[in-house]
Motif scaffolding. Structure first.
Motif, PDB file in Angstrom:
ATOM      1  N   HIS A 130       0.799  -1.278   0.015  1.00 27.50           N
ATOM      2  CA  HIS A 130       0.177  -0.112   0.119  1.00 27.50           C
ATOM      3  C   HIS A 130       0.829   1.410  -0.048  1.00 27.50           C
ATOM      4  O   HIS A 130       1.811   1.132   0.720  1.00 27.50           O
ATOM      5  CB  HIS A 130      -0.853   0.051   1.257  1.00 27.50           C
ATOM      6  CG  HIS A 130      -2.004  -0.805   1.209  1.00 27.50           C
ATOM      7  ND1 HIS A 130      -3.143  -0.513   0.282  1.00 27.50           N
ATOM      8  CD2 HIS A 130      -2.583  -2.022   1.779  1.00 27.50           C
ATOM      9  CE1 HIS A 130      -4.241  -1.496   0.409  1.00 27.50           C
ATOM     10  NE2 HIS A 130      -3.720  -2.414   1.265  1.00 27.50           N
ATOM     11  N   ALA A 131       0.239   2.315  -0.400  1.00 27.92           N
ATOM     12  CA  ALA A 131       0.864   3.677  -0.407  1.00 27.92           C
ATOM     13  C   ALA A 131      -0.206   4.655   0.005  1.00 27.92           C
ATOM     14  O   ALA A 131      -1.559   4.153  -0.125  1.00 27.92           O
ATOM     15  CB  ALA A 131       1.256   4.320  -1.988  1.00 27.92           C
ATOM     16  N   GLU A 132       0.063   5.394   1.059  1.00 30.29           N
ATOM     17  CA  GLU A 132      -0.959   6.408   1.722  1.00 30.29           C
ATOM     18  C   GLU A 132      -1.190   7.303   0.344  1.00 30.29           C
ATOM     19  O   GLU A 132      -0.574   7.694  -0.167  1.00 30.29           O
ATOM     20  CB  GLU A 132      -0.101   7.382   2.901  1.00 30.29           C
ATOM     21  CG  GLU A 132       0.244   6.515   3.858  1.00 30.29           C
ATOM     22  CD  GLU A 132       0.231   7.501   5.140  1.00 30.29           C
ATOM     23  OE1 GLU A 132       0.429   8.623   5.047  1.00 30.29           O
ATOM     24  OE2 GLU A 132       0.896   6.947   6.271  1.00 30.29           O
ATOM     25  N   THR A 133      -2.606   7.410   0.249  1.00 25.47           N
ATOM     26  CA  THR A 133      -2.989   7.573  -0.965  1.00 25.47           C
ATOM     27  C   THR A 133      -4.449   8.648  -0.626  1.00 25.47           C
ATOM     28  O   THR A 133      -4.998   8.569   0.301  1.00 25.47           O
ATOM     29  CB  THR A 133      -3.735   6.344  -1.735  1.00 25.47           C
ATOM     30  OG1 THR A 133      -2.672   5.662  -1.985  1.00 25.47           O
ATOM     31  CG2 THR A 133      -4.163   7.000  -3.129  1.00 25.47           C
ATOM     32  N   VAL A 134      -4.865   9.773  -1.631  1.00 25.37           N
ATOM     33  CA  VAL A 134      -5.918  10.307  -1.370  1.00 25.37           C
ATOM     34  C   VAL A 134      -6.822  10.054  -2.652  1.00 25.37           C
ATOM     35  O   VAL A 134      -6.226  10.190  -3.907  1.00 25.37           O
ATOM     36  CB  VAL A 134      -5.419  12.140  -1.344  1.00 25.37           C
ATOM     37  CG1 VAL A 134      -6.786  12.799  -1.507  1.00 25.37           C
ATOM     38  CG2 VAL A 134      -4.632  12.161  -0.038  1.00 25.37           C
ATOM     39  N   GLN A 135      -7.924   9.848  -2.292  1.00 23.28           N
ATOM     40  CA  GLN A 135      -8.836   9.800  -3.670  1.00 23.28           C
ATOM     41  C   GLN A 135      -9.560  11.028  -3.657  1.00 23.28           C
ATOM     42  O   GLN A 135     -10.275  11.736  -2.746  1.00 23.28           O
ATOM     43  CB  GLN A 135     -10.142   8.748  -3.243  1.00 23.28           C
ATOM     44  CG  GLN A 135     -10.996   8.262  -4.205  1.00 23.28           C
ATOM     45  CD  GLN A 135     -12.278   7.670  -3.568  1.00 23.28           C
ATOM     46  OE1 GLN A 135     -12.920   7.910  -2.739  1.00 23.28           O
ATOM     47  NE2 GLN A 135     -12.067   6.198  -4.198  1.00 23.28           N
ATOM     48  N   VAL A 136      -9.383  11.571  -4.847  1.00 21.38           N
ATOM     49  CA  VAL A 136      -9.816  12.968  -5.165  1.00 21.38           C
ATOM     50  C   VAL A 136     -11.325  12.699  -6.042  1.00 21.38           C
ATOM     51  O   VAL A 136     -11.116  12.244  -7.320  1.00 21.38           O
ATOM     52  CB  VAL A 136      -9.243  13.913  -5.988  1.00 21.38           C
ATOM     53  CG1 VAL A 136      -9.673  15.285  -6.239  1.00 21.38           C
ATOM     54  CG2 VAL A 136      -7.768  14.033  -4.911  1.00 21.38           C
ATOM     55  N   THR A 137     -12.289  13.228  -5.542  1.00 19.41           N
ATOM     56  CA  THR A 137     -13.442  13.357  -6.441  1.00 19.41           C
ATOM     57  C   THR A 137     -13.722  14.795  -6.929  1.00 19.41           C
ATOM     58  O   THR A 137     -13.612  15.551  -6.314  1.00 19.41           O
ATOM     59  CB  THR A 137     -14.846  12.842  -5.833  1.00 19.41           C
ATOM     60  OG1 THR A 137     -14.577  11.615  -5.111  1.00 19.41           O
ATOM     61  CG2 THR A 137     -16.109  12.939  -6.686  1.00 19.41           C
ATOM     62  N   TYR A 138     -13.736  14.812  -8.488  1.00 17.98           N
ATOM     63  CA  TYR A 138     -13.683  16.056  -8.802  1.00 17.98           C
ATOM     64  C   TYR A 138     -14.857  16.425 -10.057  1.00 17.98           C
ATOM     65  O   TYR A 138     -15.129  15.289 -10.686  1.00 17.98           O
ATOM     66  CB  TYR A 138     -12.255  16.402  -9.419  1.00 17.98           C
ATOM     67  CG  TYR A 138     -11.789  15.567 -10.764  1.00 17.98           C
ATOM     68  CD1 TYR A 138     -11.953  16.043 -11.771  1.00 17.98           C
ATOM     69  CD2 TYR A 138     -11.424  14.261 -10.381  1.00 17.98           C
ATOM     70  CE1 TYR A 138     -11.253  15.601 -12.946  1.00 17.98           C
ATOM     71  CE2 TYR A 138     -10.823  13.599 -11.509  1.00 17.98           C
ATOM     72  CZ  TYR A 138     -10.802  14.262 -12.706  1.00 17.98           C
ATOM     73  OH  TYR A 138     -10.608  13.589 -13.890  1.00 17.98           O
ATOM     74  N   ASP A 139     -15.003  17.619 -10.228  1.00 14.01           N
ATOM     75  CA  ASP A 139     -15.814  17.875 -11.551  1.00 14.01           C
ATOM     76  C   ASP A 139     -15.136  18.268 -12.719  1.00 14.01           C
ATOM     77  O   ASP A 139     -14.526  19.475 -12.773  1.00 14.01           O
ATOM     78  CB  ASP A 139     -16.984  19.151 -10.952  1.00 14.01           C
ATOM     79  CG  ASP A 139     -18.063  19.450 -12.041  1.00 14.01           C
ATOM     80  OD1 ASP A 139     -17.779  18.878 -13.313  1.00 14.01           O
ATOM     81  OD2 ASP A 139     -18.807  20.286 -11.854  1.00 14.01           O
ATOM     82  N   PRO A 140     -15.066  17.512 -13.795  1.00 10.67           N
ATOM     83  CA  PRO A 140     -14.073  17.868 -14.594  1.00 10.67           C
ATOM     84  C   PRO A 140     -14.539  19.124 -15.716  1.00 10.67           C
ATOM     85  O   PRO A 140     -13.675  19.595 -16.478  1.00 10.67           O
ATOM     86  CB  PRO A 140     -14.139  16.462 -15.403  1.00 10.67           C
ATOM     87  CG  PRO A 140     -15.175  15.954 -15.316  1.00 10.67           C
ATOM     88  CD  PRO A 140     -15.663  16.385 -13.639  1.00 10.67           C
TER      89      PRO A 140
END
Length: 241
Positions: A108-118
């Protein structure tokens, strides 16, 4: 007393954490500075290639750039981002917890899930921010005072278009010699994301006086505002319990 990020968080009891941090803040901050402190932002060109416009108003991107506190904090201040969640990617579900990931042997890597409006911010713009102020993509298996494969620089594309964009951007940055050293960011395919424990979420926003945050992460927010004023939002979009 020597304290580090893992030993602080292993206490779990925040009232104890506050007392320990207050007593040891100066020593910890001095230690962090001696190991490099915050990584300075690098002014780099925007991606020459970006995702094609579409009708979707919600897409997901996964970024790993060291401690997820700072990466999450940066993206929470980006216009068009509707959610940024700290978590883990690259390993299996049964090892997706802080205690095991901290050993550095889970994949695993410490990760950020980014939800965005393209329609408001593109994948290329997110990559531009990630590689410029989000982290240092030339450090192998470390960021600032944190070392280990769990702190590696990685991007987990969610589809073929994202994969093409990030690979082209890495090649572009290496070709332009934007950094003094080659980029070591991995483009990885095992992008199943597991949210981190609740006490990791919104950590930068909720703990602005934490010595680790002061030294390593608050400068990133200032750099985001300075170098990406068009993308910067003052009010952070926070993870709700």
């Amino acid at each position: 007393m020597k304290i580090n990020r893992k030993s602080i968080l292993s206490l779990r009891n925040y009232s104890l954490i506050v007392g320990l941090v207050a007593a040891s803040a100066f020593a910890f901050q001095s230690s962090a500075w001696s190991m490099g402190g915050a990584e300075p932002a690098v002014v780099i060109p925007a991606p020459a290639r970006d995702e094609a416009p579409g009708s979707s108003h919600s897409e997901i991107a996964l970024f790993s750039g060291g401690c997820f506190w700072g990466v999450q904090g940066v993206f929470q201040h980006v216009k068009g981002v509707t959610k940024a969640v700290s978590g883990y990617a690259g390993g299996d579900a049964q090892t997706a917890n802080y205690d095991q990931v901290s050993n550095g042997d889970t994949g695993h890597a410490e990760t950020v899930q980014v939800t965005y409006d393209p329609t408001q911010v593109t994948y290329g713009e997110l990559l531009h921010i990630f590689f410029s102020v989000g982290h240092n993509p030339t450090e192998l298996n470390r960021q600032g005072p944190d070392t280990g494969t769990q702190y590696r620089s990685a991007v987990f594309p969610m589809n073929a278009q994202q994969s093409e964009v990030v690979k082209a951007y890495i090649a572009q940055l290496n070709g332009s010699h934007s950094y003094s050293k080659p980029i070591v960011t991995k483009v990885e395919s095992n992008g199943h994301f597991y949210p981190a424990e609740a006490y990791h979420q919104n950590f930068l926003n909720d703990n602005p006086n934490h010595p680790y945050i002061v030294v390593n992460d608050l400068p990133k927010i200032k750099e985001l505002q300075q170098y990406f004023p068009h993308n910067y939002r003052e009010q952070a979009v926070l993870v709700k319990e």
